[in-house]
Design an enzyme around this catalytic site. Structure first.
Site, PDB file in Angstrom:
ATOM      1  N   GLY A 134       3.821  41.733  51.282  1.00 19.71           N
ATOM      2  CA  GLY A 134       3.065  40.592  51.800  1.00 19.71           C
ATOM      3  C   GLY A 134       3.739  39.299  51.400  1.00 19.71           C
ATOM      4  O   GLY A 134       4.952  39.252  51.169  1.00 19.71           O
ATOM      5  N   SER A 135       2.948  38.266  51.287  1.00 13.65           N
ATOM      6  CA  SER A 135       3.519  36.935  51.055  1.00 13.65           C
ATOM      7  C   SER A 135       3.804  36.685  49.574  1.00 13.65           C
ATOM      8  O   SER A 135       3.203  37.309  48.693  1.00 13.65           O
ATOM      9  CB  SER A 135       2.532  35.881  51.559  1.00 13.65           C
ATOM     10  OG  SER A 135       1.359  35.938  50.788  1.00 13.65           O
ATOM     11  N   LYS A 157      -5.259  49.238  50.234  1.00 12.05           N
ATOM     12  CA  LYS A 157      -6.010  48.181  50.924  1.00 12.05           C
ATOM     13  C   LYS A 157      -5.188  47.624  52.082  1.00 12.05           C
ATOM     14  O   LYS A 157      -4.156  46.991  51.875  1.00 12.05           O
ATOM     15  CB  LYS A 157      -6.355  47.023  49.983  1.00 12.05           C
ATOM     16  CG  LYS A 157      -7.434  46.162  50.616  1.00 12.05           C
ATOM     17  CD  LYS A 157      -7.415  44.734  50.142  1.00 12.05           C
ATOM     18  CE  LYS A 157      -6.641  43.811  51.024  1.00 12.05           C
ATOM     19  NZ  LYS A 157      -7.128  43.624  52.395  1.00 12.05           N
ATOM     20  N   CYS A 160       9.466  41.228  58.376  1.00 13.50           N
ATOM     21  CA  CYS A 160       9.904  40.594  57.123  1.00 13.50           C
ATOM     22  C   CYS A 160      11.404  40.329  57.122  1.00 13.50           C
ATOM     23  O   CYS A 160      11.852  39.334  56.590  1.00 13.50           O
ATOM     24  CB  CYS A 160       9.491  41.421  55.928  1.00 13.50           C
ATOM     25  SG  CYS A 160      10.123  43.090  55.971  1.00 13.50           S
ATOM     26  N   GLU A 182       9.417  30.589  55.373  1.00  8.21           N
ATOM     27  CA  GLU A 182       9.210  31.660  56.336  1.00  8.21           C
ATOM     28  C   GLU A 182       8.124  31.240  57.335  1.00  8.21           C
ATOM     29  O   GLU A 182       7.025  30.891  56.939  1.00  8.21           O
ATOM     30  CB  GLU A 182       8.757  32.906  55.583  1.00  8.21           C
ATOM     31  CG  GLU A 182       8.631  34.102  56.465  1.00  8.21           C
ATOM     32  CD  GLU A 182       8.236  35.333  55.677  1.00  8.21           C
ATOM     33  OE1 GLU A 182       7.311  35.229  54.858  1.00  8.21           O
ATOM     34  OE2 GLU A 182       8.861  36.381  55.882  1.00  8.21           O
ATOM     35  N   GLU A 218       7.294  43.488  47.624  1.00  9.72           N
ATOM     36  CA  GLU A 218       8.191  43.318  48.778  1.00  9.72           C
ATOM     37  C   GLU A 218       7.670  42.092  49.514  1.00  9.72           C
ATOM     38  O   GLU A 218       6.607  42.146  50.132  1.00  9.72           O
ATOM     39  CB  GLU A 218       8.110  44.530  49.714  1.00  9.72           C
ATOM     40  CG  GLU A 218       8.355  45.866  49.065  1.00  9.72           C
ATOM     41  CD  GLU A 218       9.804  46.105  48.752  1.00  9.72           C
ATOM     42  OE1 GLU A 218      10.663  45.439  49.350  1.00  9.72           O
ATOM     43  OE2 GLU A 218      10.067  46.957  47.889  1.00  9.72           O
ATOM     44  N   THR A 277       0.665  35.637  47.458  1.00 13.67           N
ATOM     45  CA  THR A 277      -0.166  36.737  46.965  1.00 13.67           C
ATOM     46  C   THR A 277       0.575  37.500  45.862  1.00 13.67           C
ATOM     47  O   THR A 277      -0.027  37.886  44.852  1.00 13.67           O
ATOM     48  CB  THR A 277      -0.543  37.684  48.122  1.00 13.67           C
ATOM     49  OG1 THR A 277      -1.168  36.920  49.146  1.00 13.67           O
ATOM     50  CG2 THR A 277      -1.497  38.768  47.669  1.00 13.67           C
ATOM     51  N   GLY A 278       1.874  37.697  46.057  1.00 19.17           N
ATOM     52  CA  GLY A 278       2.665  38.400  45.038  1.00 19.17           C
ATOM     53  C   GLY A 278       2.526  37.758  43.666  1.00 19.17           C
ATOM     54  O   GLY A 278       2.364  38.423  42.643  1.00 19.17           O
TER      55      GLY A 278
HETATM   56  P1  NAD Z   1      -0.611  38.239  52.597  1.00 15.21           P
HETATM   57  O1  NAD Z   1       0.051  38.139  51.270  1.00 15.21           O
HETATM   58  O2  NAD Z   1      -1.526  37.176  52.999  1.00 15.21           O
HETATM   59  O3  NAD Z   1      -1.447  39.587  52.680  1.00 15.21           O
HETATM   60  C1  NAD Z   1      -0.900  40.835  52.351  1.00 15.21           C
HETATM   61  C2  NAD Z   1      -1.988  41.702  51.773  1.00 15.21           C
HETATM   62  O4  NAD Z   1      -2.420  41.125  50.550  1.00 15.21           O
HETATM   63  C3  NAD Z   1      -3.222  41.821  52.663  1.00 15.21           C
HETATM   64  O5  NAD Z   1      -3.724  43.137  52.580  1.00 15.21           O
HETATM   65  C4  NAD Z   1      -4.180  40.848  52.010  1.00 15.21           C
HETATM   66  O6  NAD Z   1      -5.534  41.165  52.236  1.00 15.21           O
HETATM   67  C5  NAD Z   1      -3.830  41.008  50.548  1.00 15.21           C
HETATM   68  N1  NAD Z   1      -4.218  39.867  49.725  1.00 15.21           N
HETATM   69  C6  NAD Z   1      -4.347  38.569  50.094  1.00 15.21           C
HETATM   70  N2  NAD Z   1      -4.760  37.816  49.035  1.00 15.21           N
HETATM   71  C7  NAD Z   1      -4.897  38.660  47.996  1.00 15.21           C
HETATM   72  C8  NAD Z   1      -5.295  38.481  46.620  1.00 15.21           C
HETATM   73  N3  NAD Z   1      -5.653  37.293  46.141  1.00 15.21           N
HETATM   74  N4  NAD Z   1      -5.307  39.566  45.823  1.00 15.21           N
HETATM   75  C9  NAD Z   1      -4.939  40.779  46.295  1.00 15.21           C
HETATM   76  N5  NAD Z   1      -4.583  41.007  47.578  1.00 15.21           N
HETATM   77  C10 NAD Z   1      -4.555  39.957  48.412  1.00 15.21           C
HETATM   78  O7  NAD Z   1       0.542  38.460  53.638  1.00 15.21           O
HETATM   79  P2  NAD Z   1       0.370  38.747  55.196  1.00 15.21           P
HETATM   80  O8  NAD Z   1       0.130  37.432  55.827  1.00 15.21           O
HETATM   81  O9  NAD Z   1      -0.576  39.850  55.439  1.00 15.21           O
HETATM   82  O10 NAD Z   1       1.795  39.349  55.549  1.00 15.21           O
HETATM   83  C11 NAD Z   1       2.854  38.550  55.929  1.00 15.21           C
HETATM   84  C12 NAD Z   1       3.834  38.450  54.776  1.00 15.21           C
HETATM   85  O11 NAD Z   1       4.300  39.730  54.393  1.00 15.21           O
HETATM   86  C13 NAD Z   1       5.049  37.687  55.166  1.00 15.21           C
HETATM   87  O12 NAD Z   1       5.374  36.771  54.164  1.00 15.21           O
HETATM   88  C14 NAD Z   1       6.128  38.758  55.289  1.00 15.21           C
HETATM   89  O13 NAD Z   1       7.426  38.363  55.133  1.00 15.21           O
HETATM   90  C15 NAD Z   1       5.708  39.714  54.259  1.00 15.21           C
HETATM   91  N6  NAD Z   1       6.274  41.034  54.529  1.00 15.21           N
HETATM   92  C16 NAD Z   1       7.255  41.493  53.691  1.00 15.21           C
HETATM   93  C17 NAD Z   1       7.849  42.732  53.915  1.00 15.21           C
HETATM   94  C18 NAD Z   1       8.935  43.286  52.998  1.00 15.21           C
HETATM   95  O14 NAD Z   1       9.228  44.462  53.059  1.00 15.21           O
HETATM   96  N7  NAD Z   1       9.531  42.487  52.150  1.00 15.21           N
HETATM   97  C19 NAD Z   1       7.406  43.501  54.985  1.00 15.21           C
HETATM   98  C20 NAD Z   1       6.415  42.992  55.826  1.00 15.21           C
HETATM   99  C21 NAD Z   1       5.845  41.753  55.567  1.00 15.21           C
END
Ligand code: NAD
Length: 495
Positions: free
Chosen positions: A242-243, A189, A300, A399, A265, A246-247
């Site tokens: 991602g964030s 996704k 990130c 962040e 991650e 969400t994690g």
């Molecule tokens: P996000 O968590 O909002 O979204 C990431 C993904 O999760 C998207 O595909 C989103 O649609 C999905 N998502 C959102 N809510 C969800 C839910 N309830 N259930 C399942 N999936 C859901 O993050 P973002 O704003 O897209 O990305 C930015 C974040 O990602 C920053 O915090 C950044 O640091 C992090 N990031 C980390 C790394 C790493 O390797 N550690 C790399 C790149 C980005």
């Protein structure tokens, strides 16, 4: 490869409404709804992607399950999987500029960085894992005579992969490369604001001969499609970038469903620490600026906290600010820009709110701090340096994920370590020093997944990337990435 005429021709190419890739077919959302794709370059409507439903996610999971249980992908000789994956990488490479420009129109990353970090990085990653998979095997355990202990490595099953918008192809390939090479099948996704290139490479995978259902891409909202994947009883492993917010939800969803393994991650607030004995201050200035401001800070591992030894602080900030003001921000399809657009209006507003809060607290905005180029309709922010920041400020702990650098002075090595380790994150760090012993001491003392010395952000596929503390668990890249996608199975044989 950055031919300006070709880029201009691709800039205006109309984009047909995109489709999910499910079970080898291109499909709209089950209820026909779409999400508008707004280009951050100028705020225009680029195209639409399906606004996936729970049914779409379930159809993709069922396709991946069938492809895993009955389709023969996990049973295929590793060398045969390798052949298909290498063909896929060749097709991505052949379409690299088209993919890079499409990605830039979708997410706003500057083209110079996008070409390298997106399609070409995906190509390298897919090749790396394709080439590796027929060179790793199981183990014969050192048992006592009379028994034979075999440790098999088996593909883990159906993988759910949820990725963010900052580097969709690079991060997507970090999951897809090892998962597919290992013999897993995948439902991926993309983020709402960066789906197009992942859909396109899934089509290229079919062209390369990847069997139907082995790779499925479902677009749509995280709370719908992502949540359906996270709660599925048929998904064996969930990998996520991602964030942290969400994690956390994904861990809960796993606990409330089939306890699938979840690898996260997450974000960072990475300290970039400059000691007064740094060997080359001009290099430190240039690399530090690029380490936070490229891709408008949407990285990130961005070095978003600059810690400078007090005796050097004012001179360093002056040089850094002068260098930053030479960085060209603007149209990400102009190969001369250093930083393109912020991904979305929401992200831009969030970045500005952090700066306003710091200003209201009396912190100094040395440069930037504003939205720029508003007349283009796009989302651009001037690279921003904030000084007089205190370790407890929100701008020093949370962040921003934008082009905003918080600068803090320190007096001693112990104080630098305390500030560096004083957040919930532990993703990346850097130390600039000419003292070898100090460099090694700092590597040991800083809690982070990677510590750079006299550079920032360098890496390649041979080394793992992952965080500690609330920056996540598990690693992308390197042969260690296979550990997520290969289960260990013991065979114990009485001889
Ligand atoms: P996000 O968590 O909002 O979204 C990431 C993904 O999760 C998207 O595909 C989103 O649609 C999905 N998502 C959102 N809510 C969800 C839910 N309830 N259930 C399942 N999936 C859901 O993050 P973002 O704003 O897209 O990305 C930015 C974040 O990602 C920053 O915090 C950044 O640091 C992090 N990031 C980390 C790394 C790493 O390797 N550690 C790399 C790149 C980005």
């Amino acid at each position: 490869m950055l031919d300006p005429d070709r880029i201009e021709a691709l800039r205006n190419q109309p984009q047909a409404p995109a489709s999910h890739v499910i079970g080898g077919e291109l499909r709209p959302a089950s209820d026909g709804t779409v999400l508008e794709v707004i280009s951050p370059i100028d705020g225009s409507l680029l195209t639409t992607v399906p606004k996936g439903t729970r049914e779409d996610a379930e159809a993709a999971i069922a396709a991946a399950r069938r492809a895993f249980d009955e389709g023969g992908w996990p049973e295929m000789a590793p060398a045969a999987r390798k052949k298909i994956l290498l063909k896929w990488a060749d097709l991505i490479e052949a379409n690299a500029l088209e993919l890079a420009v499409l990605g830039v129109r979708d997410n706003g990353t500057e083209i110079g960085m996008a070409l390298k970090a997106e399609p070409m990085s995906a190509v390298a990653t897919i090749r790396y894992y394709a080439e590796a998979i027929d060179k790793i095997g199981g183990e014969i355990a050192p048992t006592a005579p009379g028994n034979l202990g075999l440790v098999h490595k088996e593909p883990a099953g159906v993988v759910g992969a949820i990725v963010p918008w900052n580097f969709p192809l690079m991060i997507g390939a970090w999951k897809l490369g090892p998962a597919l090479a290992a013999g897993c099948t995948v439902v991926l996704k993309p983020a709402e604001t960066a789906s197009l290139t992942l859909l396109r490479i899934a089509e290229l995978a079919l062209e390369a001969g990847l069997p139907a259902g082995v790779l499925n891409v479902v677009t749509g909202e995280g709370a719908v499609v992502g949540d359906a994947i996270a709660r599925s009883m048929e998904v064996d492993v969930l990998v996520f970038t991602g964030s942290g917010a969400t994690g956390r939800r994904l861990l809960e969803a796993s606990a409330q469903s089939n306890m699938k393994r979840v690898y996260l991650e997450l974000g960072g607030k990475s300290p970039n620490i400059v000691f007064a004995d740094a060997p080359d201050l001009d290099e430190a200035v240039k690399v530090s600026a690029n380490g936070i401001f490229r891709n408008s800070g949407q990285v990130c591992v961005a070095g978003s906290r600059l810690l400078v030894e007090r005796s050097l602080h004012d001179a360093f900030v002056e040089k850094l600010s002068a260098f930053t003001e030479t960085m060209k921000v603007g149209d990400p399809l102009d190969p001369a820009v250093s930083a393109g657009a912020v991904n979305s209006l929401r992200q831009l507003e969030q970045n500005l709110a952090f700066v306003e809060e710091a200003r209201a607290q009396g912190r100094t905005i040395v440069t930037g701090g504003t939205r720029i180029l508003q007349e283009t309709g796009g989302y651009y922010m001037a690279p921003t340096i904030v000084t007089d920041v205190k370790p407890d400020d929100r701008i020093a702990r949370e962040e921003v994920f934008g082009p905003v650098l918080a600068v803090l002075p320190f007096d001693t090595e112990d104080e630098a370590v305390a500030i560096a380790n004083g957040t919930d994150y532990g993703l990346a760090a850097a130390v600039w020093t000419g003292n070898l012993s100090r460099a090694h001491r700092m590597i040991r003392r800083i809690r982070a997944g990677v510590v750079h010395v006299n550079t920032y952000g360098g890496s390649d596929l041979t080394v793992p990337l992952g965080g500690v503390k609330q920056s996540g668990n598990g690693h992308d890249k390197s042969l260690h990435a296979f550990e997520k996608y290969l289960d260990l199975k013991t065979a114990w044989i009485k001889l």
